[in-house]
Design a protein around this motif. Structure first.
Motif, PDB file in Angstrom:
ATOM      1  N   MET A 447       1.050  -0.776  -0.391  1.00  0.00           N
ATOM      2  CA  MET A 447       0.248   0.384  -0.304  1.00  0.00           C
ATOM      3  C   MET A 447       0.707   1.294  -0.307  1.00  0.00           C
ATOM      4  N   PHE A 448       0.945   2.552  -0.542  1.00  0.00           N
ATOM      5  CA  PHE A 448       1.129   3.609  -0.930  1.00  0.00           C
ATOM      6  C   PHE A 448       0.506   4.210   0.422  1.00  0.00           C
ATOM      7  N   ALA A 449       1.498   4.709   0.867  1.00  0.00           N
ATOM      8  CA  ALA A 449       1.017   5.911   1.932  1.00  0.00           C
ATOM      9  C   ALA A 449       1.714   6.897   2.647  1.00  0.00           C
ATOM     10  N   SER A 450       0.815   8.035   2.876  1.00  0.00           N
ATOM     11  CA  SER A 450       1.680   8.760   3.788  1.00  0.00           C
ATOM     12  C   SER A 450       0.924   9.410   5.643  1.00  0.00           C
ATOM     13  N   VAL A 466      -4.699   3.260   8.597  1.00  0.00           N
ATOM     14  CA  VAL A 466      -5.108   2.490   7.056  1.00  0.00           C
ATOM     15  C   VAL A 466      -6.251   2.990   7.436  1.00  0.00           C
ATOM     16  N   ALA A 467      -6.579   2.894   5.697  1.00  0.00           N
ATOM     17  CA  ALA A 467      -8.397   2.836   5.876  1.00  0.00           C
ATOM     18  C   ALA A 467      -8.866   1.817   6.067  1.00  0.00           C
ATOM     19  N   LYS A 468      -9.843   2.086   6.503  1.00  0.00           N
ATOM     20  CA  LYS A 468     -10.214   0.506   6.923  1.00  0.00           C
ATOM     21  C   LYS A 468     -10.934  -0.422   5.459  1.00  0.00           C
ATOM     22  N   ARG A 470      -9.143  -0.974   2.525  1.00  0.00           N
ATOM     23  CA  ARG A 470      -7.740  -1.596   2.139  1.00  0.00           C
ATOM     24  C   ARG A 470      -7.229  -2.877   1.833  1.00  0.00           C
ATOM     25  N   ALA A 471      -7.181  -2.999   1.145  1.00  0.00           N
ATOM     26  CA  ALA A 471      -6.411  -4.532   0.838  1.00  0.00           C
ATOM     27  C   ALA A 471      -5.800  -4.959   2.210  1.00  0.00           C
ATOM     28  N   ILE A 472      -4.787  -4.443   2.356  1.00  0.00           N
ATOM     29  CA  ILE A 472      -3.536  -4.627   2.894  1.00  0.00           C
ATOM     30  C   ILE A 472      -4.222  -4.303   4.745  1.00  0.00           C
ATOM     31  N   ASP A 508      -1.126  -9.104  -9.062  1.00  0.00           N
ATOM     32  CA  ASP A 508       0.188  -9.117  -8.617  1.00  0.00           C
ATOM     33  C   ASP A 508       0.517  -7.189  -8.197  1.00  0.00           C
ATOM     34  N   ARG A 509       0.733  -7.328  -6.617  1.00  0.00           N
ATOM     35  CA  ARG A 509       1.500  -5.855  -6.842  1.00  0.00           C
ATOM     36  C   ARG A 509       2.377  -5.085  -6.847  1.00  0.00           C
ATOM     37  N   PHE A 510       3.606  -6.569  -6.921  1.00  0.00           N
ATOM     38  CA  PHE A 510       4.940  -6.087  -7.355  1.00  0.00           C
ATOM     39  C   PHE A 510       5.263  -6.517  -8.975  1.00  0.00           C
ATOM     40  N   ASP A 544     -12.548   6.093   9.868  1.00  0.00           N
ATOM     41  CA  ASP A 544     -12.509   5.090   8.872  1.00  0.00           C
ATOM     42  C   ASP A 544     -11.584   5.051   8.248  1.00  0.00           C
ATOM     43  N   HIS A 545     -10.488   4.741   9.779  1.00  0.00           N
ATOM     44  CA  HIS A 545      -9.158   4.201   9.544  1.00  0.00           C
ATOM     45  C   HIS A 545      -8.992   3.456  10.539  1.00  0.00           C
ATOM     46  N   TRP A 546      -8.068   2.635  10.388  1.00  0.00           N
ATOM     47  CA  TRP A 546      -7.325   2.156  11.765  1.00  0.00           C
ATOM     48  C   TRP A 546      -5.713   2.636  11.909  1.00  0.00           C
ATOM     49  N   VAL A 566       8.277  13.658   0.240  1.00  0.00           N
ATOM     50  CA  VAL A 566       7.666  14.918   0.954  1.00  0.00           C
ATOM     51  C   VAL A 566       6.385  15.625   0.203  1.00  0.00           C
ATOM     52  N   HIS A 567       4.860  15.140   1.178  1.00  0.00           N
ATOM     53  CA  HIS A 567       4.377  14.940   0.243  1.00  0.00           C
ATOM     54  C   HIS A 567       3.077  15.965   1.253  1.00  0.00           C
ATOM     55  N   HIS A 568       2.849  17.616   0.174  1.00  0.00           N
ATOM     56  CA  HIS A 568       2.335  18.676   0.623  1.00  0.00           C
ATOM     57  C   HIS A 568       0.783  18.800  -0.218  1.00  0.00           C
ATOM     58  N   HIS A 574      -8.591  15.015   1.478  1.00  0.00           N
ATOM     59  CA  HIS A 574      -7.673  13.814   1.238  1.00  0.00           C
ATOM     60  C   HIS A 574      -6.292  13.137   1.345  1.00  0.00           C
ATOM     61  N   TYR A 575      -5.516  12.686   0.544  1.00  0.00           N
ATOM     62  CA  TYR A 575      -4.384  12.265   1.278  1.00  0.00           C
ATOM     63  C   TYR A 575      -3.333  13.070   0.450  1.00  0.00           C
TER      64      TYR A 575
HETATM   65  C1  LIG Z   1      -0.285  11.200  -1.905  1.00  0.00           C
HETATM   66  C2  LIG Z   1      -0.889   9.398  -1.020  1.00  0.00           C
HETATM   67  C3  LIG Z   1      -0.978   9.137  -0.155  1.00  0.00           C
HETATM   68  C4  LIG Z   1      -1.821   8.248   0.795  1.00  0.00           C
HETATM   69  N1  LIG Z   1      -1.894   7.872   1.966  1.00  0.00           N
HETATM   70  C5  LIG Z   1      -2.123   6.897   2.781  1.00  0.00           C
HETATM   71  C6  LIG Z   1      -2.603   6.397   3.673  1.00  0.00           C
HETATM   72  O1  LIG Z   1      -1.440   6.600   4.612  1.00  0.00           O
HETATM   73  N2  LIG Z   1      -3.599   5.011   3.765  1.00  0.00           N
HETATM   74  C7  LIG Z   1      -4.039   4.481   3.394  1.00  0.00           C
HETATM   75  O2  LIG Z   1      -4.810   3.874   3.837  1.00  0.00           O
HETATM   76  N3  LIG Z   1      -4.348   5.247   2.567  1.00  0.00           N
HETATM   77  C8  LIG Z   1      -4.066   5.725   1.439  1.00  0.00           C
HETATM   78  N4  LIG Z   1      -2.980   6.265   0.434  1.00  0.00           N
HETATM   79  C9  LIG Z   1      -4.195   5.640  -0.441  1.00  0.00           C
HETATM   80  C10 LIG Z   1      -3.755   4.387  -1.000  1.00  0.00           C
HETATM   81  O3  LIG Z   1      -2.474   4.352  -1.642  1.00  0.00           O
HETATM   82  C11 LIG Z   1      -4.661   3.719  -2.005  1.00  0.00           C
HETATM   83  O4  LIG Z   1      -5.462   4.114  -2.281  1.00  0.00           O
HETATM   84  C12 LIG Z   1      -4.371   2.459  -2.297  1.00  0.00           C
HETATM   85  O5  LIG Z   1      -3.277   1.170  -2.536  1.00  0.00           O
HETATM   86  C13 LIG Z   1      -5.561   1.468  -2.844  1.00  0.00           C
HETATM   87  O6  LIG Z   1      -6.155   0.386  -2.326  1.00  0.00           O
HETATM   88  P1  LIG Z   1      -5.985  -0.961  -1.849  1.00  0.00           P
HETATM   89  O7  LIG Z   1      -5.093  -0.959  -2.017  1.00  0.00           O
HETATM   90  O8  LIG Z   1      -7.497  -0.926  -0.763  1.00  0.00           O
HETATM   91  O9  LIG Z   1      -6.630  -1.704  -3.349  1.00  0.00           O
HETATM   92  C14 LIG Z   1      -2.718   7.773  -0.222  1.00  0.00           C
HETATM   93  C15 LIG Z   1      -2.596   7.952  -1.569  1.00  0.00           C
HETATM   94  C16 LIG Z   1      -1.889   8.573  -1.883  1.00  0.00           C
HETATM   95  C17 LIG Z   1      -2.249   9.312  -3.348  1.00  0.00           C
END
Ligand SMILES: Cc1cc2nc3c(=O)[nH]c(=O)nc-3n(C[C@H](O)[C@H](O)[C@H](O)COP(=O)(O)O)c2cc1C
Length: 575
Positions: A447-450, A466-468, A470-472, A508-510, A544-546, A566-568, A574-575
């Motif tokens: 999962m991509f995260a900030s 982590v959003a509730k 999310r697949a992960i 396959d996410r990798f 909506d998150h854990w 860094v993310h601004h 939204h994220y």
């Molecule tokens: C800049 C950016 C930061 C993100 N940070 C988070 C995060 O901290 N936590 C989270 O749950 N999702 C975050 N997301 C959303 C997920 O990375 C992305 O939507 C997700 O991997 C797709 O959902 P899935 O993995 O359940 O298919 C972020 C998205 C963006 C664009």
């Protein structure tokens, strides 16, 4: 409380304990229960609880899993002469509780088997021999003498269609089998330590009871009529006594929240066919993660009026079909016909087939749904082999995909709704850019995260929101391990673009991403600036998150002089 005896045979042990007057629990402790069903995801083992009530007549409430055959039967023989058993109460016919019914019938040919109509019918087909039987309905009583007047409550769908609860007026114990249970194995017979069990209690609810929230509320309404309740004797995990009010209160609250959800999906399955009920639970779990409610119904025993009502309120319909068209009995055919007859073109559908052989039944059904104008929410899920953790994870992802589709308007509305000054101020919180990766069993995901921050010095720890949905998310429970990859300024775009792609369920996410394994088994991204190996210590429910708190052990930086990406943002909605 008297006499606790333990007999050890590898990691299967038995605990027998007197829990009330003339009432003993025979708890089969399965310490290393494999993680092969979604509901066992927390890996704390489980127990199969059986109970012996000795009035003037004797009754056994449920048996055990067949893996306990010898241990259980020897233990029972140490408590009573099994041939003198008067009643065997079958709360429901799932094999982990009724796996030894045939053995009991052999030892006690005169025993009367007590169960709901559906349960007795199932047992007749299964044991293939005549046995004394007593079909009970809600409110029926059975007097064992000596004050043990048993009253039966119907509790369909908790979590099998044939479930009954049994209440003993003398001891004020309610025997509920799966309901109010949890997969948690330790020596404590009761729920003394709430903190220890609450995560497992909730997880079990989410997997098995959440998809039947309305049935939970109906059963609890019936329970509220009981003259008094001291103990809930569950079929799995510790019995509820010390925190009875708190834990039943949580069941009520969670179920009321579910029942209030704006959008509902109907999930139809076949309770006694292969893994249909397990697969449907995993799909249901994935749907519920998106805030969409689920109602599950068994195709074999469903009431046609209830089917019509459910389909008419549902936005999504999922059906599990048997492996071949030949196995679609006239009853199942009628129920499927009723479902199709009650649909409307605004609905979405999904079909899965357990034990898939020719896939014909699945495709026939899909064509019918298409002809009726329904939207296919996911490609047919054909499960040919015995399901593994990968299969259940795939089912969960498929459920989430359906849930996202059904709640898409709501999500857009929510994002648009927030644009106040407060949101702009919140947007000034900035952070780094990261990728969480994990590999458990055969499943690898990322999962991509900030929303990541350091959370403690001693021990070294971080938090991740982590959003509730999310697949992960289902792989980030206490004890789970992952890697936090830190992305590099000026060198993150490729990874960001890759991990923000929409991955279909099971993808396959990798693919095309260079990784190497960390000592905890999770993938380290070769292009990350730094990585840390993490272990989840706790999870906090934050709407909506854990928020996942994890300690970190091993870590490394690949380029000492490079900076973190860094993310601004401009707004905090939204994220
Ligand atoms: C800049 C950016 C930061 C993100 N940070 C988070 C995060 O901290 N936590 C989270 O749950 N999702 C975050 N997301 C959303 C997920 O990375 C992305 O939507 C997700 O991997 C797709 O959902 P899935 O993995 O359940 O298919 C972020 C998205 C963006 C664009």
């Amino acid at each position: 409380m008297v006499a606790v005896s333990e007999r050890i045979q590898r990691r299967l042990t038995i605990q027998t304990i007197e829990i009330a007057n003339e009432t003993k629990a025979i708890r089969c402790l399965d310490w290393d229960r494999d993680r092969f069903d979604i509901e066992f995801g927390l890996q704390n083992g489980t127990t199969y609880n059986s109970f012996l009530i000795e009035g003037e007549q004797t009754a056994l409430v449920d048996t055990s899993h067949e893996k306990f055959r010898q241990l259980y039967l020897d233990t029972l023989a140490g408590l009573i002469d099994p041939s003198k058993l008067d009643y065997l109460i079958v709360s429901h016919t799932e094999p982990d509780h009724s796996g030894l019914v045939k053995d009991i019938l052999t030892l006690a040919p005169e025993v009367t088997v007590v169960g709901s109509k559906v349960a007795i019918q199932f047992l007749e087909n299964w044991v293939h021999q005549p046995f004394k039987q007593k079909i009970v309905k809600g409110g029926d009583r059975l007097d064992l003498g000596n004050g043990h007047v048993l009253e039966f409550l119907i509790a369909p769908n908790l979590h099998w269609p044939d479930t009954i609860f049994t209440y003993d007026a003398k001891t004020q114990i309610l025997y509920t089998c799966d309901a109010f249970g949890m997969h948690y194995c330790d020596d404590h017979t009761f729920d003394e330590d709430l903190e220890l069990i609450e995560e497992d209690f909730k997880y079990y609810y989410d997997c098995l009871m959440g998809p039947n929230a309305r049935s939970v509320l109906s059963a609890m309404k019936r329970m509220s009529q009981l003259p008094g309740l001291i103990t809930i004797a569950t079929g799995h995990g510790p019995l509820l006594q010390h925190h009875l009010t708190e834990l039943t209160g949580r069941y009520r609250q969670w179920s009321e929240e579910q029942a209030k959800a704006e959008t509902t999906t109907a999930v139809f399955y076949l309770s006694d066919y292969g893994y249909s009920d397990r697969l449907s639970q995993a799909i249901a779990h994935g749907i519920i993660k998106t805030g969409v409610a689920v109602e599950m119904m068994d195709l074999r025993s469903a009431d046609l009026q209830e089917v019509r009502e459910l389909v008419s309120i549902a936005s999504g319909i999922v059906i599990g079909t048997p492996p071949t068209t030949a196995e679609i009995t006239p009853t199942v055919q009628t129920v499927i016909g009723t479902i199709l007859g009650a649909t409307n073109p605004k609905q979405s559908f999904g079909v899965f087939e357990s034990g898939a052989q020719d896939s014909e039944s699945a495709y026939l059904l899909i064509n019918k749904f298409r002809d009726l104008g329904l939207h296919p929410a996911f490609p047919p899920l054909l499960v040919k082999e015995t399901p593994t953790d990968t299969t259940y994870h795939l089912c969960e992802e498929v459920g989430t995909e359906l849930g996202h589709w059904l709640s898409r308007d709501r999500s857009i509305k929510q994002i648009k709704a927030l644009d106040s000054d407060l949101e702009k101020a919140l947007g000034r919180l900035s952070s780094g850019l990261y990728v969480l990766t994990t590999s458990q069993g055969n499943i690898s995901t990322a999962m991509f995260a900030s929303w990541v921050a350091q959370a403690s010095f001693k021990p070294l720890g971080i938090s991740v929101a982590v959003a509730k949905d999310r697949a992960i998310e289902s792989l980030l429970h206490v004890g789970d391990r992952f890697v936090l990859n830190v992305l590099e300024e000026g060198n993150y775009q490729k990874l960001m673009k890759h991990f923000l792609k929409r991955f279909p369920p099971g993808a396959d996410r990798f693919a095309d991403i260079k990784t190497y394994p960390a000592t905890n088994g999770s993938p380290i991204l070769a292009d990350a600036l730094a990585y840390m190996e993490c272990e989840v210590k706790s999870r906090m429910d934050c709407g909506d998150h854990w928020t996942i708190y994890s300690t970190i052990s091993v870590g490394r930086v690949s380029k000492p002089d490079a900076l973190t990406a860094v993310h601004h943002r401009k707004v905090g909605n939204h994220y």
